[in-house]
Design an enzyme around this catalytic site. Structure first.
Site, PDB file in Angstrom:
ATOM      1  N   GLU A 160      18.185  50.293  88.152  1.00 13.47           N
ATOM      2  CA  GLU A 160      18.232  51.382  87.179  1.00 13.47           C
ATOM      3  C   GLU A 160      16.851  51.682  86.602  1.00 13.47           C
ATOM      4  O   GLU A 160      16.500  52.824  86.396  1.00 13.47           O
ATOM      5  CB  GLU A 160      19.161  51.007  86.012  1.00 13.47           C
ATOM      6  CG  GLU A 160      20.620  51.253  86.283  1.00 13.47           C
ATOM      7  CD  GLU A 160      21.001  52.733  86.204  1.00 13.47           C
ATOM      8  OE1 GLU A 160      21.152  53.244  85.092  1.00 13.47           O
ATOM      9  OE2 GLU A 160      21.138  53.362  87.271  1.00 13.47           O
ATOM     10  N   ASP A 161      16.107  50.651  86.327  1.00  7.03           N
ATOM     11  CA  ASP A 161      14.922  50.827  85.500  1.00  7.03           C
ATOM     12  C   ASP A 161      13.584  50.557  86.178  1.00  7.03           C
ATOM     13  O   ASP A 161      12.554  50.595  85.532  1.00  7.03           O
ATOM     14  CB  ASP A 161      15.024  49.924  84.252  1.00  7.03           C
ATOM     15  CG  ASP A 161      16.197  50.324  83.364  1.00  7.03           C
ATOM     16  OD1 ASP A 161      16.539  51.522  83.381  1.00  7.03           O
ATOM     17  OD2 ASP A 161      16.760  49.473  82.677  1.00  7.03           O
TER      18      ASP A 161
ATOM     19  N   ASP B 234      25.083  40.957  79.264  1.00  9.55           N
ATOM     20  CA  ASP B 234      24.086  42.009  79.032  1.00  9.55           C
ATOM     21  C   ASP B 234      24.287  42.600  77.638  1.00  9.55           C
ATOM     22  O   ASP B 234      23.360  42.749  76.851  1.00  9.55           O
ATOM     23  CB  ASP B 234      24.282  43.063  80.127  1.00  9.55           C
ATOM     24  CG  ASP B 234      23.502  44.345  79.896  1.00  9.55           C
ATOM     25  OD1 ASP B 234      22.280  44.258  79.722  1.00  9.55           O
ATOM     26  OD2 ASP B 234      24.127  45.429  79.902  1.00  9.55           O
TER      27      ASP B 234
HETATM   28 MN    MN Z   1      20.682  45.308  80.706  1.00  6.53          MN
END
Ligand code: MN
Length: 572
Positions: free
Chosen positions: A80-81, A142
């Site tokens: 995602e990042d 998370d």
């Molecule tokens: Mn995360």
């Protein structure tokens, strides 16, 4: 906090997995991969981004999860990042880990904004699109770390995330038997959701709490002597403050009067056997008289969620009121973090039928029971959490709108079904669809977790060919009727609206409904009721209006009647 070293992570994993294998090389590889992928990235709090991934993995190790899950925890934000893609992860770590990481990414698309109606769907969807319990656990780990560092994110976002945590994640953790985690998540959300109340509590409780601890130290000496006399050496005596979130709930019931809360700090005595539990209770009652009605034997009669313990509230040293909880080590562990804890919801079926409407929970019970059976299976198999497929929603799919709302559809549904289930107008005017931002054909089969965006064009009519691929009855009906209308020359204008309600019946319900409708100046021309089950009744009535806005307004008002479970309308 322990330093973010891979050695520490592997050490914890070995400790918690006991005899089960730990793939240190794999964890090492994921650690290095994630660390270099997130190199230079910082979180809002200013800390290294990688630390978040590390803390997530550490939590998973604490829960005793397998090395694939711990590795996926380390990698969960990589795709995602960072510039790395899911394919990169697949090439380096294989199918299973990429499946877990992808699952976490899909869950990340769900956004909860506090629509009550959506809560249950969202919780279900959460499990359905996870496909594997380990994905849920990674997401919970998370979220736990995100909640611990929530102070650093913008205010608006704080609220949304705290609400989501309180209403989706904490109850899910609870149902998975992780009561401790559930409580922690609630407590972490509390200051963001109720800042004023939190402030009040921390100002007013702190002193009371410290005073209380000092006092209980005195009580402890007496209790130790008392137990010695009856030859019991306790496995533990402790006092723990009530969580703010649950203290707050309790205070609301007692007009915010702290003096009324006797278990602000609970005095816990852990002994070795059930016999010792009762012996301890007896000894306490011999020196301190109990308050009538405050002796609770949850050993003989456990709470619905499986909680077992003896509770008593007594006039203690200096005639002050103290609550004691007495239990065995096993009961204590179960109450603290037992994945073996049972689900409260199961209980609604057998007891309290009069108080708790059965239907309100029936649908929920279904999946909670499935979840429970599945959990029991897992516990009995002695297996670890590896590859526990969640497939009890296999005949349903859960798709989301671009706003993060969940739409529950039968398996095989297409964008046209999705469009019609949002609104008939959107169905009629549908010209195309995007799934996860990519254009797809209208007969595309939606998968759970897909984000569906419907492209519309005003005055567009449904196509006959849609009938061949739509799955839902509502779509079929609407398409047919729309086509029929077109084929009839000068087709009749629809003048009436039919409103259909499914509700739990009670005396006066129909009257309440009709008076709301009349107050909106809508004339009812025909009412039809029929019981659909022992507790439910269906009510249909025709109104002399075809004004959609007016009907929608009245439906909104009707929805406030709590017995109403379902309501819909159509032009006739
Ligand atoms: Mn995360």
């Amino acid at each position: 906090m322990a330093s973010a070293t891979v050695e520490n992570l592997i050490k914890i994993s070995r400790e918690k997995r006991l005899t089960k294998p730990v793939d240190a090389a794999l964890i090492q590889k994921a650690f290095s991969f994630s660390k270099s992928a997130h190199q230079g990235q910082k979180r809002k709090s200013g800390e290294e981004y990688f630390n978040h991934s590390y803390q997530t993995a550490l939590q998973l190790a604490e829960w005793g999860l397998d090395s694939n899950t711990i590795s996926a925890g380390l990698l969960h934000d990589v795709a995602e990042d960072t510039v790395n893609t899911l394919d990169d992860i697949k090439n380096s770590f294989g199918e299973e880990i990429v499946f877990l990481v992808n699952g976490v990414t899909k869950l990340g698309r769900l956004k909860y904004r506090g629509t009550q109606r959506q809560v249950e769907n969202l919780r279900k969807m959460f499990l359905a699109i996870s496909e594997d319990l380990r994905v849920v656990l990674i997401k919970l780990a998370d979220r736990l770390h995100n909640m611990k560092t929530l102070g650093a994110v913008p205010l608006q976002k704080q609220k949304r995330i705290a609400l989501e945590t309180d209403e989706i994640y904490a109850p899910l953790a609870y149902r998975l038997g992780m009561q401790n985690l559930a409580g922690e998540l609630e407590d972490l959300s509390f200051p963001y959701l109720h800042p004023q109340e939190y402030k009040w509590l921390s100002e007013n409780v702190k002193e009371k709490y410290e005073e209380r601890l000092k006092y209980l130290e005195k009580v402890k000496i007496v209790v130790n002597d008392l137990l010695k006399k009856i030859n019991i050496s306790p496995a533990g005596i402790d006092f723990r403050a009530k969580r703010y979130s649950s203290l707050y709930k309790k205070l609301i019931r007692h007009e915010m009067n702290l003096e009324q809360i006797y278990d602000l700090v609970a005095f816990r005595i852990i002994v070795s056997s059930i016999e010792e539990c009762y012996a301890t209770l007896g000894a306490i009652h011999q020196i301190w008289p109990p308050l009538p009605g405050k002796i609770k034997d949850y050993i003989a009669l456990p709470k619905p969620n499986g909680y077992r313990s003896l509770h008593t509230t007594v006039f203690c040293v200096d005639n002050k009121i103290v609550e004691f909880q007495i239990r065995t080590k096993e009961m204590h562990d179960e109450a603290e973090n037992g994945i073996a804890a049972h689900w409260a919801y199961h209980d609604a079926k057998e007891k309290n039928v009069e108080e708790k409407p059965v239907f309100a929970n029936r649908k929920e019970l279904e999946w909670v029971n499935q979840l429970k059976n599945w959990q029991e299976e897992f516990l009995n198999s002695g297996e670890s959490l590896e590859a526990l497929k969640i497939d009890f929603f296999k005949d349903r799919i859960f798709a989301i709108t671009p706003k993060g709302e969940v739409i529950d559809l039968p398996a095989g549904s297409t964008p046209v079904d999705f469009a019609y289930s949002i609104h008939s107008q959107i169905g009629d005017n549908c010209v195309g669809a995007k799934i996860n931002n990519r254009i797809v054909p209208l007969d595309y089969q939606i998968q759970s977790g897909d984000m569906v965006e419907i492209l519309i064009q005003k005055n567009k009519k449904p196509s006959e060919s849609w009938i061949r691929f739509v799955k839902t009855d509502i779509a079929k009906k609407r398409i047919r009727s729309s086509l029929k209308k077109d084929h009839l020359p000068g087709s009749r204008e629809r003048l009436q609206t039919e409103i259909k309600i499914i509700a739990e019946d009670r005396i006066g319900l129909l009257k309440d409904i009709t008076s709301i409708v009349s107050r909106s100046h809508i004339n009812i021309s025909n009412v039809l009721t029929a019981p659909t089950s022992p507790v439910l009744t269906s009510i249909k009535f025709r109104c002399d209006t075809n004004n959609k806005d007016k009907v929608e307004k009245v439906i909104l008002k009707l929805k406030k009647i709590k017995e109403i479970k379902q309501i819909g309308s159509k032009l006739i």
